[in-house]
Design an enzyme around this catalytic site. Structure first.
Site, mmCIF file in Angstrom:
data_model
loop_
_atom_site.group_PDB
_atom_site.id
_atom_site.type_symbol
_atom_site.label_atom_id
_atom_site.label_comp_id
_atom_site.label_asym_id
_atom_site.label_seq_id
_atom_site.Cartn_x
_atom_site.Cartn_y
_atom_site.Cartn_z
ATOM 1 N N PRO A 141 -42.421 -65.491 -80.954
ATOM 2 C CA PRO A 141 -43.567 -65.513 -79.692
ATOM 3 C C PRO A 141 -42.658 -64.849 -78.623
ATOM 4 C CG PRO A 141 -42.375 -67.717 -80.673
ATOM 5 C CD PRO A 141 -41.995 -66.700 -81.417
ATOM 6 N N GLU A 142 -43.479 -64.071 -77.886
ATOM 7 C CA GLU A 142 -43.021 -63.451 -76.629
ATOM 8 C C GLU A 142 -43.673 -64.189 -75.522
ATOM 9 O OE1 GLU A 142 -43.227 -59.135 -76.804
ATOM 10 O OE2 GLU A 142 -42.915 -59.130 -79.067
ATOM 11 N N ARG A 200 -35.327 -51.587 -83.891
ATOM 12 C CA ARG A 200 -36.574 -52.256 -84.353
ATOM 13 C C ARG A 200 -37.941 -51.298 -84.516
ATOM 14 N NH1 ARG A 200 -36.735 -57.047 -81.351
ATOM 15 N NH2 ARG A 200 -38.339 -57.428 -82.831
ATOM 16 N N LYS A 205 -38.782 -66.062 -72.526
ATOM 17 C CA LYS A 205 -39.448 -66.763 -73.864
ATOM 18 C C LYS A 205 -38.896 -68.165 -74.097
ATOM 19 C CE LYS A 205 -38.351 -62.135 -75.729
ATOM 20 N NZ LYS A 205 -37.981 -61.480 -76.774
ATOM 21 N N ARG A 244 -29.650 -46.241 -65.614
ATOM 22 C CA ARG A 244 -28.664 -46.270 -66.865
ATOM 23 C C ARG A 244 -29.221 -45.248 -67.721
ATOM 24 N NH1 ARG A 244 -28.468 -52.701 -67.795
ATOM 25 N NH2 ARG A 244 -27.758 -52.165 -69.857
#
Ligand SMILES: [Zn+2]
Length: 274
Positions: free
Chosen positions: A2-3, A262, A58, A153
């Site tokens: 879940p986000e 990912r 989250k 960055r």
């Protein structure tokens, strides 16, 4: 996992089901499910009334007055409404019963990697996960100027957006959708982004998360809301889970690659690498 949108929906569901109700029983499966331990969890919660719920990144927060419940569902955790009390087990890792009219029993499932911690309200910001959270995408601090600052960055933009200390609440699904909408390739170094691209990432983040909350989240594997219903935003996903299918903008096949460890979905034409 879940986000932000799914956690928002679950937190609101728990509020609509249980706010104003007193805890009559509460138990966890093992000591490592909560910092309160098996003994302390029930002792601290029984007799407390749920005053409200919230979300930090989250993480679900449950306001019990003297204690704040800090619930992290992590991978496949859910909140289930059970027909009656049951002792916690490996699946139903934390179970809370509320009074009032018909009994309400909520199970917080599969918290082996997550937890249901109990914190003093004035110490909650010391929670190891909460104290490192970056700005919430719907907060005033989340501005294009802020993103320009953190994107100075030389790191892949996808990795930075997944980093909860940079922006809180985004995960793999929504980062892919945001970067597609902003026409930015996930491997781009953040310090090479133009101000226009950063602006596009900023507005796509709010737009997509807002629409996903309206659709009650994305059900891609295990996510269901606290009423047991699936979300509907998976029908609006443009690249995530669409590898090999035509890009909705230009018709090119969606590629799947690995970025920041990912599975990542991109249109190689709409999201050029330079
Ligand atoms: Zn395309």
């Amino acid at each position: 996992m879940p986000e932000l949108p799914e956690v928002t929906v679950i937190a609101e569901d728990v509020r609509s089901l249980a706010a104003g109700k007193e805890v009559t029983r509460a138990a966890i499966f093992r000591d490592d499910v909560s910092n309160a331990g098996v003994e302390g969890f029930g002792e601290k919660l029984v007799g407390k009334t749920l005053k409200g719920t919230g979300r930090r990144g989250k993480i679900i927060t449950l306001d019990f007055g003297d204690y704040v419940g800090v619930v992290h569902l992590v991978i496949s955790g859910r909140v289930l409404r059970l027909p009656e009390w049951r002792e916690p087990d490996k699946i139903h890792t934390a179970v809370v019963e509320f009074d009032g009219g018909e009994p309400l029993v909520l199970a917080f499932t599969r918290l082996w990697l997550g937890y249901f911690d109990l914190y003093d309200p004035d110490r909650v910001d010391d929670h190891p996960l909460l104290k490192r959270l970056g700005p919430d995408p719907f907060s005033e601090e989340f501005t294009p100027e802020y993103l320009r600052y953190v994107f100075r960055r030389k790191a892949a933009i996808k990795g930075l957006l997944l980093d909860q200390s940079v922006v809180s609440g985004l995960g793999n699904i929504y980062v892919d959708e945001v970067l597609f909408e902003a026409k930015v390739h996930p491997t781009r170094k953040a310090n090479t982004l133009t101000p226009e691209e950063i602006e596009a990432i900023h507005s796509a983040t709010r737009d997509i998360l807002g629409r996903a909350i309206e659709a009650r989240g994305t059900t891609f594997d295990s996510y269901h809301d606290a009423f047991g219903e699936t979300g509907k935003f998976q029908h609006q996903l443009k690249v995530f889970t669409h590898a090999g299918e035509p890009c909705p903008v230009c018709g090119t096949g969606i590629h799947k690659l690995r970025v920041a460890g990912r599975g990542t979905h991109v249109c190689p034409v709409c999201q050029p690498t330079d």
